[in-house]
Design a protein around this motif. Structure first.
Motif, mmCIF file in Angstrom:
data_model
loop_
_atom_site.group_PDB
_atom_site.id
_atom_site.type_symbol
_atom_site.label_atom_id
_atom_site.label_comp_id
_atom_site.label_asym_id
_atom_site.label_seq_id
_atom_site.Cartn_x
_atom_site.Cartn_y
_atom_site.Cartn_z
ATOM 1 N N GLY A 1 0.821 -1.196 0.000
ATOM 2 C CA GLY A 1 0.000 0.000 0.000
ATOM 3 C C GLY A 1 0.854 1.244 0.000
ATOM 4 O O GLY A 1 2.074 1.181 0.141
ATOM 5 N N ARG A 2 0.172 2.367 -0.169
ATOM 6 C CA ARG A 2 0.852 3.657 -0.232
ATOM 7 C C ARG A 2 0.160 4.697 0.650
ATOM 8 O O ARG A 2 0.268 5.881 0.400
ATOM 9 C CB ARG A 2 0.890 4.155 -1.678
ATOM 10 N N ARG A 3 -0.542 4.219 1.649
ATOM 11 C CA ARG A 3 -1.277 5.133 2.535
ATOM 12 C C ARG A 3 -0.599 5.158 3.901
ATOM 13 O O ARG A 3 -0.675 4.189 4.643
ATOM 14 C CB ARG A 3 -2.722 4.675 2.659
ATOM 15 N N GLU A 4 0.012 6.295 4.212
ATOM 16 C CA GLU A 4 0.748 6.372 5.476
ATOM 17 C C GLU A 4 -0.166 6.333 6.694
ATOM 18 O O GLU A 4 0.288 6.035 7.794
ATOM 19 C CB GLU A 4 1.637 7.617 5.519
ATOM 20 N N ASP A 5 -1.447 6.580 6.494
ATOM 21 C CA ASP A 5 -2.377 6.541 7.622
ATOM 22 C C ASP A 5 -2.898 5.131 7.899
ATOM 23 O O ASP A 5 -3.611 4.929 8.878
ATOM 24 C CB ASP A 5 -3.544 7.505 7.396
ATOM 25 N N GLU A 6 -2.535 4.138 7.040
ATOM 26 C CA GLU A 6 -3.024 2.777 7.238
ATOM 27 C C GLU A 6 -1.958 1.699 7.065
ATOM 28 O O GLU A 6 -1.866 0.790 7.884
ATOM 29 C CB GLU A 6 -4.108 2.434 6.206
#
Length: 140
Positions: A87-92
């Motif tokens: 993934g590329r979502r720093e919040d997840e």
């Protein structure tokens, strides 16, 4: 022997072509497994045309399946070509990786090695990795 589950992901339908990205990821992961004599290939999961930036972890069925498999101790290692395939979502994404590690799963990348979560520095590096991957997605 440690059972290895591989994850391959491509973001766009254009990358799903059989001569394109997934076969490259598969080939490199198989080579990596061959170099670890105590590893045995268990299987693979594919995400074709799924954005690791636009689609939340909770909406990615393959990641949810992998987490359930981890909870049931069905494998010991999750291997990806590069960590941004997760993934590329720093919040997840860093928290998904940390949850896998907490369930006893080693998370490895062919290109970047093993992601450990043993210190605050490890946690910071894990977060920075996905923060940078998110920035790359924003550029494109």
């Amino acid at each position: 022997m440690k059972r290895v589950l591989c994850l391959y992901r491509v973001s766009t339908k254009g990358q799903v072509d059989p001569k394109d990205d997934i076969p490259v990821q598969r080939r490199e992961c198989m080579r990596f497994i061959e170099n670890h004599h105590d590893w045995v290939y268990l299987g693979e999961r594919l995400e074709k045309g799924v954005s690791g930036y636009k689609v939340s972890v909770q909406n990615r069925d393959v990641l949810q399946e992998i987490m359930q498999m981890a909870k049931r101790k069905e494998f010991e290692i999750l291997l990806v070509f590069m960590f941004d395939r997760l993934g590329r979502r720093e919040d997840e994404t860093p928290f998904f990786v940390e949850a896998l590690v907490q369930h006893g799963i080693e998370v490895w990348s062919v290109n970047e090695g093993r992601q450990t979560i043993e210190s605050r520095g490890d946690k910071l590096m894990n977060y920075i990795r996905y923060w940078m991957a998110g920035g790359e997605s924003e550029k494109t």
